[in-house]
Design an enzyme around this catalytic site. Sequence first.
Site, PDB file in Angstrom:
ATOM      1  N   TYR A   1       0.851  -1.206   0.000  1.00 35.20           N
ATOM      2  CA  TYR A   1       0.000   0.000   0.000  1.00 35.20           C
ATOM      3  C   TYR A   1       0.879   1.245   0.000  1.00 35.20           C
ATOM      4  CZ  TYR A   1      -3.680  -3.211   1.740  1.00 35.20           C
ATOM      5  OH  TYR A   1      -4.563  -4.248   1.908  1.00 35.20           O
ATOM      6  N   SER A   2       0.779   2.184  -0.902  1.00 34.07           N
ATOM      7  CA  SER A   2      -0.161   2.274  -2.007  1.00 34.07           C
ATOM      8  C   SER A   2       0.605   2.395  -3.323  1.00 34.07           C
ATOM      9  CB  SER A   2      -1.054   3.491  -1.799  1.00 34.07           C
ATOM     10  OG  SER A   2      -0.215   4.632  -1.468  1.00 34.07           O
TER      11      SER A   2
END
Length: 316
Positions: free
Chosen positions: A53-54
């Site tokens: 992420y991300s």
Amino acid sequence: MHYRTLGDTHLQVSVLCFGGNVFGWTADEQTSFRLMDHWVAMGFNFIDTANSYSHWVPGHQGGESETIIGKWLKRTGRRHELILATKVGSGMGRGKNCLSRQHILQQAELSLRRLQTDYIDLYLSHYDDPDTPVEETLEAYQQLMQQGKVRYIGASNFSPERLQQSLDISRQQQLPRYVCLQPLYNLYDRESFETQYRPICEREHLGVMTYYSLASGFLSGKYRTVEDAQKSVRGEQVIKKYLNARGLRILNALDQIARETKATPAQVALAWLIRQPAVTSAIVSATNVYQLTEIMQSAQLALNNHQIEALYAASA
């Protein structure tokens, strides 16, 4: 606050888990800090993230969410109050998923550094890697656990067959065992979990922490027309998947029960989910404190049998 034991562990987790995929993406650093402050202040203790992420954001490499959580932990000193889950194995958009020993050990060190902690409560295999023997993956986790860097392990996005195989090998070779599953499950996306995964989870005493618990926001009721696709970065995909006769039938049922209970559709959908057999905790996300407060209230919402049956019927 309602806490539950996650599978066969000593982890007591809140019935809602904050999904940290928004940190550094749709919630900037300062907003993320406020969200985590509010989360813990209201008695919730479970946060989920991943090393990937991300990565999908232009200019990001992955690890942005962990980095923000680590800064918050250092600033607040509240590590001991949290159950922290992160994941390894995603290709991060740059190649195939990988659960090799070398990759797991390397990525664990990077995650620990970004999170500014010396241990991970729950380390999950994010995606299966069919090219790596299950034994190699579990032996890597065993090393991390012996070093005190990981307390428990879990799995996400495994086929039912690979999940069962992994559990069987753990037993046969006395290797660390997955204690939970992180599956796609919500009022719309029911069939796969209920027919294929739930029997395994119940038989093997696995904890369950659901992702896309609100069907990417659809079950909040904010996507009802094609024009609503512009309401978020993933609106078009949400409408393509969920805006159909069945989806609208579910929204109508949520609307009706929301009126009866003086709640919102999102609260009703989450109240249904956290009361489903085998579900331990539902992963939820928010990008502002107002949204988060609304979501939190679902933990206190009691649905009667008639309302639960109406939701089953609408989502059949």
